[in-house]
Scaffold this motif. Structure first.
Motif, PDB file in Angstrom:
ATOM      1  N   CYS A   1       0.042  -7.930   4.121  1.00  0.00           N
ATOM      2  CA  CYS A   1      -0.996  -7.600   3.152  1.00  0.00           C
ATOM      3  C   CYS A   1      -0.838  -6.157   2.691  1.00  0.00           C
ATOM      4  O   CYS A   1      -0.570  -5.279   3.500  1.00  0.00           O
ATOM      5  CB  CYS A   1      -2.375  -7.792   3.798  1.00  0.00           C
ATOM      6  SG  CYS A   1      -3.703  -7.350   2.684  1.00  0.00           S
TER       7      CYS A   1
ATOM      8  N   VAL B   1      -5.290  -5.729   9.447  1.00  0.00           N
ATOM      9  CA  VAL B   1      -4.206  -6.678   9.168  1.00  0.00           C
ATOM     10  C   VAL B   1      -2.986  -6.048   8.466  1.00  0.00           C
ATOM     11  O   VAL B   1      -1.847  -6.305   8.857  1.00  0.00           O
ATOM     12  CB  VAL B   1      -4.742  -7.917   8.401  1.00  0.00           C
ATOM     13  CG1 VAL B   1      -3.615  -8.824   7.944  1.00  0.00           C
ATOM     14  CG2 VAL B   1      -5.721  -8.691   9.276  1.00  0.00           C
TER      15      VAL B   1
ATOM     16  N   CYS C   1      -9.949  -2.895   7.575  1.00  0.00           N
ATOM     17  CA  CYS C   1      -9.123  -3.991   8.100  1.00  0.00           C
ATOM     18  C   CYS C   1      -7.800  -3.537   8.715  1.00  0.00           C
ATOM     19  O   CYS C   1      -7.092  -2.690   8.167  1.00  0.00           O
ATOM     20  CB  CYS C   1      -8.853  -4.984   6.969  1.00  0.00           C
ATOM     21  SG  CYS C   1      -7.939  -6.432   7.521  1.00  0.00           S
TER      22      CYS C   1
ATOM     23  N   PHE D   1      -5.045  -3.136   1.978  1.00  0.00           N
ATOM     24  CA  PHE D   1      -5.614  -2.026   2.740  1.00  0.00           C
ATOM     25  C   PHE D   1      -7.118  -1.862   2.538  1.00  0.00           C
ATOM     26  O   PHE D   1      -7.582  -0.770   2.213  1.00  0.00           O
ATOM     27  CB  PHE D   1      -4.897  -0.705   2.409  1.00  0.00           C
ATOM     28  CG  PHE D   1      -3.510  -0.643   2.986  1.00  0.00           C
ATOM     29  CD1 PHE D   1      -3.317  -0.337   4.335  1.00  0.00           C
ATOM     30  CD2 PHE D   1      -2.400  -0.895   2.200  1.00  0.00           C
ATOM     31  CE1 PHE D   1      -2.035  -0.285   4.884  1.00  0.00           C
ATOM     32  CE2 PHE D   1      -1.116  -0.853   2.732  1.00  0.00           C
ATOM     33  CZ  PHE D   1      -0.935  -0.545   4.074  1.00  0.00           C
ATOM     34  N   CYS D   2      -7.873  -2.939   2.669  1.00  0.00           N
ATOM     35  CA  CYS D   2      -9.329  -2.804   2.685  1.00  0.00           C
ATOM     36  C   CYS D   2      -9.640  -1.812   3.803  1.00  0.00           C
ATOM     37  O   CYS D   2      -8.991  -1.847   4.861  1.00  0.00           O
ATOM     38  CB  CYS D   2      -9.987  -4.153   2.963  1.00  0.00           C
ATOM     39  SG  CYS D   2      -9.532  -5.399   1.740  1.00  0.00           S
TER      40      CYS D   2
END
Ligand code: SAH
Ligand code: SF4
Ligand code: F3S
Length: 582
Positions: A197, A206, A204, A200-201
């Protein structure tokens, strides 16, 4: 030297890098004698936490282990090798892992050959592997999300060096093809289409644990899906952290809509996809989803918050208004669509007004289902550095309020289903009652109904009688025996021998030279009958010779050769079917 060899350790700074291009590597699996000897008579078990990306990794790990000769053991405490496949998305996901590690202490102390290995997203966190190796001396091997395909090499190294091994690296990640896999389900399959992903919220982890966003080549995805259709799979779910950003990294106009349409055309009865990011959801996608009946009208569309200011702090790239307009466009194109979501409550400094915006958005959208989470700070993410002024009691109060609003939406949709008929893909007998079957409707609702267990994996019509918000009670409308019979007919049609026979039969029927030959043969037969009646030996012998020549020509015709060999090949299958039927 200590007991642990640290080959490499993760680094959050490197994990953030997005410079290099990912490579596609075709795996060439070679099994060493060491690993084959080691696996002989041994069992393995994998305990998976977290999302479908981890579930798919479990299938790949199983694929490798079974190639080596390990057999699967369903009860993990009985296995010779246990792999804990971890998740790092929230603190409670990690707490579960610590609890699980503890279960193997006694086993490890009794059995010196027992191997406990840990992999997955949690291992990609800085400092985690050392902490675990320090606290749990019976953990023998730790690896990360980027070297799942190295499981056999890592085990071999562990055995040969007689040391515990840690090998986790942070890099942007490659795409590995030709991966072996033992799928967990015979009817429903997950197919990765993107990895990683780049969003880059701010909350988060992930993007750090799974590397950069990278798409698999279209041909590789299609080949995998085509094989699944051939094997009789009823449902494919295309997977990606942001499934609908597929193809953006190719910079050639490929989009998620393209791959979705191509997979839909392969004829899989049910096609799903997750997770869609609202920012990448375009009108082409809506058009394709609406167009194909085998694409399930069920969209997981995480909103996270209903407040534009909060969404900005979360780094989500859309506003409340944009999200609502997207939902409206989707519903306009597909009035019966089910929309589900993820929501985070208690993000740092969430104001009452921002929270009320989330509530009002949920009231407007009326989700079919929602996963709600209390924000959990993740080390290394920007949000973890934000100072938070909201107390825990407020967060919990908001969480409970949100649940009530969500439930009202869920009940609203569930009630609408009463009295209507849905196609249900049968998962098998329900967990609570062996005589009751359960399965999911097209719009992702769990339904229970009475029916025989042989309907597992079949598609049946069910009328919804009662709604219990999170599951339904229904009545089977199809005759189970007829469902089974038509399923058997479909299976038969998919057999290679039947497909080949059909093709050669078609060639045969359409071949003009064969038609001419058959007419000649027929005429010659008539002539022979006439001559036999006249008792003209000379003429009869001549006609017989010509007939034999014609027959030889016919039997040596390539189209006839193909058809005859396809017929021979079909024989054992036909005998088997006859055996079952008689
Ligand atoms: N890629 C998907 C989902 C990834 S994680 C997406 O973009 O939506 C699944 C869900 O976990 C997220 O949607 C989010 O709601 C939640 N989540 C992620 N990080 C979190 C955190 N630090 N605290 C609480 N919830 C979190
Ligand atoms: Fe996490 Fe955001 Fe990426 Fe989803 S889109 S995986 S929430 S960073
Ligand atoms: Fe968890 Fe990793 Fe999935 S953090 S949610 S297992 S991508």
């Amino acid at each position: 030297m200590g007991r642990v060899v640290y080959k490499s350790l993760p680094d959050m700074k490197k994990a953030r890098d997005r410079k290099e291009k990912p490579l596609t590597i075709k795996e060439d699996i070679r099994l060493s004698n060491t690993i084959k000897e080691f696996a002989k008579g041994k069992t393995y078990s994998i305990v998976t936490f977290g999302c479908q990306a981890n579930v798919r990794d479990e299938e790949i790990l199983s694929g490798y282990l079974e190639l080596a000769g390990f057999k699967k053991e369903n009860e993990s405490t009985k296995a010779d090798l246990v792999i804990l496949n971890t998740c790092a998305v929230r603190e409670n996901a990690e707490e579960k892992v610590y609890g699980e590690i503890g279960r193997y202490k006694a086993i490890a102390s009794k059995n010196k050959d027992f191997i406990l290995a840990i992999c997955g997203c949690m291992m990609q966190e800085e400092g985690m592997a050392k902490k675990i190796m320090g606290s749990y001396p019976y953990v023998k091997l730790i690896f990360g999300t980027h070297n799942v395909h190295k499981i056999l090499d890592l085990l071999e190294e562990k055995i040969e060096r007689k040391k515990d091994i840690v090998d986790i690296f942070s890099f942007q990640g490659d795409i590995i093809e030709n991966l072996p896999s033992t799928r967990l389900d015979k009817y429903k399959a997950f197919v990765n289409i993107t990895y990683g992903c780049d969003k880059f919220c701010t909350y988060c982890i992930v993007p750090y644990t799974r590397g950069r966003e990278r798409s698999r080549a279209k041909e590789d995805i299609i080949a995998e899906c085509r094989e699944l259709v051939k094997e009789g799979y009823q449902e494919i779910t295309l997977l990606g952290q942001n499934v609908n950003s597929y193809g953006k990294d190719f910079h050639d106009g490929t989009s998620f809509a393209t791959i979705l349409e191509e997979v839909a055309k392969l004829g899989i009865p049910r096609l799903r996809f997750m997770t869609s990011h609202p920012w990448d959801f375009n009108d082409d996608m809506i058009e394709v989803i609406a167009k194909y009946p085998n694409i399930m009208k069920c969209i997981h569309l995480p909103v996270q918050s209903g407040s534009t200011s909060m969404l900005r702090r979360m780094g989500r790239r859309y506003s409340r208004e944009e999200y609502l307009s997207l939902v409206e466009r989707i519903r306009k194109a597909m009035p019966d669509v089910a929309i589900t979501t993820d929501i985070i409550v208690g993000f740092p400094n969430e104001t009452e007004e921002e929270f009320q915006d989330t509530l009002s958005l949920c009231e407007i959208v009326k989700y079919d289902a929602a996963f709600t989470f209390i924000y959990s700070p993740r080390n290394g993410t920007p949000a973890a550095r934000m100072v938070d002024n909201v107390d825990d009691a407020t967060k919990h109060r908001r969480f409970d309020e949100l649940l009530k609003v969500i439930e009202a939406g869920v009940v609203y949709h569930a009630d609408q289903m009463i009295g209507k008929t849905y196609q249900v893909l049968v998962d098998g007998p329900s967990k609570k009652d062996k005589d009751v079957l359960s399965g999911y409707t097209e719009n992702g609702k769990l339904v229970h109904f009475n029916g025989p267990s042989y309907l597992k994996g079949k598609m049946v019509k069910v009328e919804i009688l009662e709604s219990h918000a999170f599951s339904m009670m229904g009545r089977l409308l199809d005759d189970p025996i007829l469902v089974l019979a038509s399923h058997a007919a479909k299976l038969l049609e998919k057999e290679d021998a039947v497909i080949r026979y059909k093709k050669y039969k078609e060639d045969f029927d359409n071949d003009e030279s064969i038609k001419a030959l058959l007419t000649e043969i027929e005429n010659k037969q008539r002539e022979m009958v006439k001559l036999a009646a006249k008792e003209d030996n000379q003429e009869a012998l001549k006609a017989k010779k010509e007939y034999d020549e014609l027959m030889e020509k016919y039997l040596n015709h390539p189209v006839v050769i193909n058809l005859n060999s396809a017929t021979d090949e079909l024989e054992p299958l036909l005998l088997e079917v006859e055996g079952i039927l008689s």
